[in-house]
Design an enzyme around this catalytic site. Structure first.
Site, PDB file in Angstrom:
ATOM      1  N   TYR A 113       7.438   8.458   5.736  1.00 53.18           N
ATOM      2  CA  TYR A 113       6.565   7.448   6.328  1.00 53.18           C
ATOM      3  C   TYR A 113       5.322   7.244   5.457  1.00 53.18           C
ATOM      4  O   TYR A 113       4.938   6.109   5.151  1.00 53.18           O
ATOM      5  CB  TYR A 113       6.148   7.870   7.730  1.00 53.18           C
ATOM      6  CG  TYR A 113       5.175   6.923   8.400  1.00 53.18           C
ATOM      7  CD1 TYR A 113       5.581   5.652   8.803  1.00 53.18           C
ATOM      8  CD2 TYR A 113       3.849   7.294   8.632  1.00 53.18           C
ATOM      9  CE1 TYR A 113       4.689   4.774   9.409  1.00 53.18           C
ATOM     10  CE2 TYR A 113       2.952   6.424   9.242  1.00 53.18           C
ATOM     11  CZ  TYR A 113       3.385   5.170   9.628  1.00 53.18           C
ATOM     12  OH  TYR A 113       2.496   4.296  10.225  1.00 53.18           O
ATOM     13  N   LYS A 117       3.963   3.816   3.284  1.00 54.06           N
ATOM     14  CA  LYS A 117       2.654   3.197   3.477  1.00 54.06           C
ATOM     15  C   LYS A 117       1.838   3.190   2.190  1.00 54.06           C
ATOM     16  O   LYS A 117       1.057   2.264   1.937  1.00 54.06           O
ATOM     17  CB  LYS A 117       1.893   3.927   4.592  1.00 54.06           C
ATOM     18  CG  LYS A 117       2.508   3.707   5.969  1.00 54.06           C
ATOM     19  CD  LYS A 117       2.544   2.224   6.319  1.00 54.06           C
ATOM     20  CE  LYS A 117       3.137   1.935   7.667  1.00 54.06           C
ATOM     21  NZ  LYS A 117       3.123   0.504   8.032  1.00 54.06           N
ATOM     22  N   THR A 150       0.755   2.118  20.664  1.00 56.60           N
ATOM     23  CA  THR A 150       1.964   1.284  20.703  1.00 56.60           C
ATOM     24  C   THR A 150       3.186   2.189  20.788  1.00 56.60           C
ATOM     25  O   THR A 150       3.089   3.419  20.787  1.00 56.60           O
ATOM     26  CB  THR A 150       2.082   0.407  19.440  1.00 56.60           C
ATOM     27  OG1 THR A 150       2.340   1.269  18.312  1.00 56.60           O
ATOM     28  CG2 THR A 150       0.812  -0.382  19.191  1.00 56.60           C
TER      29      THR A 150
END
Length: 238
Positions: A113, A117, A150
């Site tokens: 991850y 990014k 989220t």
């Protein structure tokens, strides 16, 4: 508002979306690259890419490149078209493994991850360099939305989920608050003509030192072109 389907985990879907969009002969003034997954178990997209790298990064890389001509035609000297790409503070701890971008040697959800990014930041800086070199009326900036409440956290360990549920009101931004910097980058008069910026809480700030490595930016761009099957026209730009 009109909806057009696009699956950022599918190179075929991205190309079909771009064809449908171009057929409308619409200008494109703002492109916000915001799709993403986080900490998913090891798995691949339909094109065989590790999911973090394939969806978070390569999907946006291909989409942006396929839409560049439309963006360039839409921007003017007084009103540049704008590309906003959403990264994360995790890029600060990310490492780009050019010899193993698919994390085949040793898979870590956190490492994959963070790498995706970091790749987005490197991509944005290289893109802005190319846009400037070509005299295009398009700017490219990177946004760090902060920690936002989220469904992105659905793959974290259950203990983290409990802590998040108990503390989200105190430490997490609402989706509306998380979107504020992207909106700022997209429409603020202060950002007119400004590109190559890393934005957090609507302010320009410094990204990870490695993100400014121009040689790494170039190498990632070249490798990305090969992976998604587009020509590397940047090779003619120093």
């Amino acid at each position: 508002v009109e909806f057009l389907y696009c699956d950022l985990a599918s190179m075929k879907s991205i190309r079909q979306f771009v064809q449908r969009f171009r057929a409308k002969n619409c200008p494109l003034h703002v492109l916000v690259n915001n799709a993403g997954v986080m900490l998913v178990p090891e798995r691949k997209t339909e094109d065989g890419f590790e999911e973090h790298f394939g969806l978070n990064y390569l999907g946006h890389f291909l989409l942006t490149n396929l839409l560049l001509d439309t963006l360039k035609q839409s921007g003017t000297h007084s009103h540049n078209a704008r590309i906003i790409t959403v990264s994360s503070a995790t890029h600060y701890v990310g490492k780009l493994h050019l010899n193993d971008l698919q994390s085949r040697c040793s898979y870590s959800p956190h490492g994959a991850y963070a790498q995706s990014k970091l790749a987005l930041v490197l991509f944005t800086y290289r893109l802005q360099h190319l846009l400037t070199a070509n005299g295009s009326h398009v700017t490219a900036n990177i946004v760090d939305p902060g920690v936002v409440n989220t469904d992105l956290y659905k793959h974290v360990f259950w203990v983290i989920k409990v802590v998040k549920w108990m503390t989200s009101w105190l430490f997490f931004k609402t989706p509306e608050e998380g979107a504020s910097t992207s909106i700022y980058a997209a429409v603020s008069p202060e950002m007119e003509g400004a590109g190559g910026c890393y934005l957090y809480n609507e302010k320009r700030t410094k990204s990870a030192d490695v993100a400014y490595d121009e040689e790494l930016q170039r190498r990632l761009w070249t490798e990305s072109c090969k992976m998604v099957g587009i020509s590397d026209e940047s090779s003619r730009v120093p």
